[in-house]
Write an enzyme that holds these catalytic residues in place. Structure first.
Site, PDB file in Angstrom:
ATOM      1  N   GLU A  16       0.824  -1.211   0.000  1.00  0.00           N
ATOM      2  CA  GLU A  16       0.000   0.000   0.000  1.00  0.00           C
ATOM      3  C   GLU A  16       0.859   1.263   0.000  1.00  0.00           C
ATOM      4  O   GLU A  16       1.806   1.393   0.781  1.00  0.00           O
ATOM      5  CB  GLU A  16      -0.918   0.053   1.229  1.00  0.00           C
ATOM      6  N   ASP A  21       8.373   5.678  15.532  1.00  0.00           N
ATOM      7  CA  ASP A  21       8.149   7.101  15.271  1.00  0.00           C
ATOM      8  C   ASP A  21       8.438   7.856  16.565  1.00  0.00           C
ATOM      9  O   ASP A  21       7.790   7.611  17.588  1.00  0.00           O
ATOM     10  CB  ASP A  21       6.697   7.323  14.825  1.00  0.00           C
ATOM     11  N   ILE A  22       9.423   8.754  16.525  1.00  0.00           N
ATOM     12  CA  ILE A  22       9.806   9.522  17.712  1.00  0.00           C
ATOM     13  C   ILE A  22       9.637  11.001  17.389  1.00  0.00           C
ATOM     14  O   ILE A  22      10.252  11.518  16.444  1.00  0.00           O
ATOM     15  CB  ILE A  22      11.254   9.214  18.133  1.00  0.00           C
ATOM     16  N   ASP A  23       8.798  11.677  18.158  1.00  0.00           N
ATOM     17  CA  ASP A  23       8.407  13.061  17.874  1.00  0.00           C
ATOM     18  C   ASP A  23       8.838  13.976  19.000  1.00  0.00           C
ATOM     19  O   ASP A  23       8.600  13.682  20.176  1.00  0.00           O
ATOM     20  CB  ASP A  23       6.881  13.118  17.698  1.00  0.00           C
ATOM     21  N   CYS A  38      13.733  25.307  25.475  1.00  0.00           N
ATOM     22  CA  CYS A  38      14.162  26.156  24.359  1.00  0.00           C
ATOM     23  C   CYS A  38      13.057  26.320  23.328  1.00  0.00           C
ATOM     24  O   CYS A  38      12.922  27.377  22.703  1.00  0.00           O
ATOM     25  CB  CYS A  38      15.401  25.559  23.695  1.00  0.00           C
ATOM     26  N   HIS A  87       8.611  17.796   3.488  1.00  0.00           N
ATOM     27  CA  HIS A  87       7.630  18.109   4.526  1.00  0.00           C
ATOM     28  C   HIS A  87       6.866  19.375   4.125  1.00  0.00           C
ATOM     29  O   HIS A  87       7.471  20.424   3.886  1.00  0.00           O
ATOM     30  CB  HIS A  87       8.314  18.325   5.877  1.00  0.00           C
TER      31      HIS A  87
END
Length: 433
Positions: free
Chosen positions: A51, A119-121, A131, A342
């Site tokens: 897919e 997936d690391i966000d 910051c 992106h």
């Protein structure tokens, strides 16, 4: 800082990017795993059962797209110009024809293969970085992603024996991991969940003071190695001073709340409150206070109280990888394809070398507008590789091929050959009877 949005993603630039630079052939060679060759052992239907999902302008989603080869994928992408391409699992049948099999008992439409993905966000770290917040990322907080790559990559290879691991910058505020070994692609949902849970340490929520609880007489070897080789140094040399974790009352109270013994927390609070005006400018206040905290918690008189582990729990709370568990646990999750642009930042989702991830700088990742300028400056040529090498995307493509794709395909072809020979021998043996 990587800001949240590059003004108006230029769709004409995106079409040019797909036409001149996007590595369709490399992408399809990857997700075919050697089944695009003419060897009699190849599964010619493999690529067509994968897919792909397109997101078009105005958030129009096209799920369950399928393509038999790179040429078909390239034509469809050039025609539709998706602002995002996601890759899903390999299904039992062509996902574009799934309705034709809906009533059939013999061909149940279900995922049968899928890379093990992570997936690391960065937004999941908002409670430990000062910051930036939300979608913004800078070089002060990016080490949190570096830590995640180092810890997870080492364990995937050393603890689980995986060899073909691809890390990709998400283009904005995080990283994606694709584990592509055959045994990883064929894991069940339950097995994927077990691996995801193996990495799970961060279990708190925004309302709990203590988000990490390290129980037992000794740390698990994986956690102990991660702490010694990665977490401790990054915490003390990067995050402690970079984020000013103990510089203000509001910030140090957050850490003091993780200490279960209120008498020790009160003693430190008193020291730090009194030292606000008398601290030497030559010594970083964060370092001084951290050393005081460690000395007090790890002194002999507190060993029996089990407070020595508290220092490790604080470090884990601020540094340990925070995974999106659901993405890793289920085969049917989609994940953005490498080399997409992106839509919010204009940055390309380039591969990251895990062996040199501490050198990766997200602020220097090529943007769509930059690549188009480079193409225009150099002029047009007919060969794709020539155009790639004249842009700042060339290095990313080379890294993808040399460190990931070529070693992977070599193993895939060997596996196909071996499997074919075994079946051939079995067939001969059966005929011999």
């Amino acid at each position: 800082m990587i800001t949240q949005q590059e003004p108006d993603l230029n769709l004409n630039h995106l079409k040019l990017y797909y036409g001149k630079l996007f590595p369709f052939a490399d992408l399809c060679r990857w997700v075919s795993y050697g089944n695009d060759a003419k060897h009699p052992g190849c599964d010619q239907s493999y690529m067509g059962r994968r897919e792909f999902s397109f997101t078009l302008v105005d958030d129009i989603y096209l799920r369950f797209q399928s393509f038999n080869n790179a040429h078909e994928l390239e034509n469809s992408v050039k025609e539709k110009s998706p602002v995002k391409i996601d890759i899903g699992p390999v299904y039992s049948v062509d996902p574009a024809k799934r309705y034709a099999y809906a009533q059939s008992e013999n061909n149940v439409f279900a995922p049968v293969e899928r890379e093990l993905i992570f997936d690391i966000d960065m937004t999941d770290y908002d409670d430990v970085r000062y910051c930036c917040s939300g979608a913004d990322v800078c070089l002060v907080c990016w080490p949190l992603m570096t830590i995640a790559i180092k810890v997870i990559d080492t364990s995937l290879r050393d603890d689980f024996g995986f060899k073909h691991v691809l890390w990709v910058y998400s283009g904005r505020r995080g990283v994606h991991c694709w584990v592509c070994d055959g045994k990883a692609r064929r894991l069940s949902n339950e097995q994927r969940g077990a691996i995801a849970d193996y990495f799970r340490v961060y279990k708190g929520n925004e309302n709990s003071h203590k988000k990490v609880s390290l129980t037992g007489a000794a740390l698990h070897p994986f956690l102990a190695t991660s702490y010694t080789n990665v977490l401790k140094d990054y915490f003390e040399k990067n995050l402690l001073t970079g984020q000013n974790l103990l510089a203000t009352e509001e910030r140090y109270e957050k850490i003091l709340s993780m200490i279960p013994d209120e008498s020790i927390a009160s003693e430190l609070r008193g020291r730090w409150h009194d030292s606000r005006r008398s601290s030497s400018a030559k010594e970083d206040i964060n370092v001084v206070r951290w050393e005081q905290l460690k000395q007090l918690l790890q002194s002999g008189k507190h060993k029996a109280q089990g407070l020595r582990r508290c220092v490790e729990e604080i470090v884990f709370s601020f540094t340990y990888p925070r995974l999106d568990m659901e993405v890793s646990k289920h085969m049917n999750h989609l994940l953005k394809a490498p080399f997409c642009v992106h839509p919010k930042t204009g940055r390309v989702c380039v591969p990251i070398d895990p062996n040199r991830c501490d050198e990766f700088d997200p602020t220097t990742v090529p943007t769509l507008s930059q690549l188009i300028e480079e193409l225009n400056y150099e002029g047009s040529r007919s060969d794709v590789d020539g155009e790639l090498n004249r842009t700042s995307l060339g290095h990313a493509i080379t890294l993808f091929r040399s460190s990931f794709l070529h070693p992977l395909l070599k193993v895939c072809k060997e596996e196909i050959e071996n499997s074919y020979n075994v079946k051939l021998q079995q067939s001969k043996n059966s005929l011999g009877w």
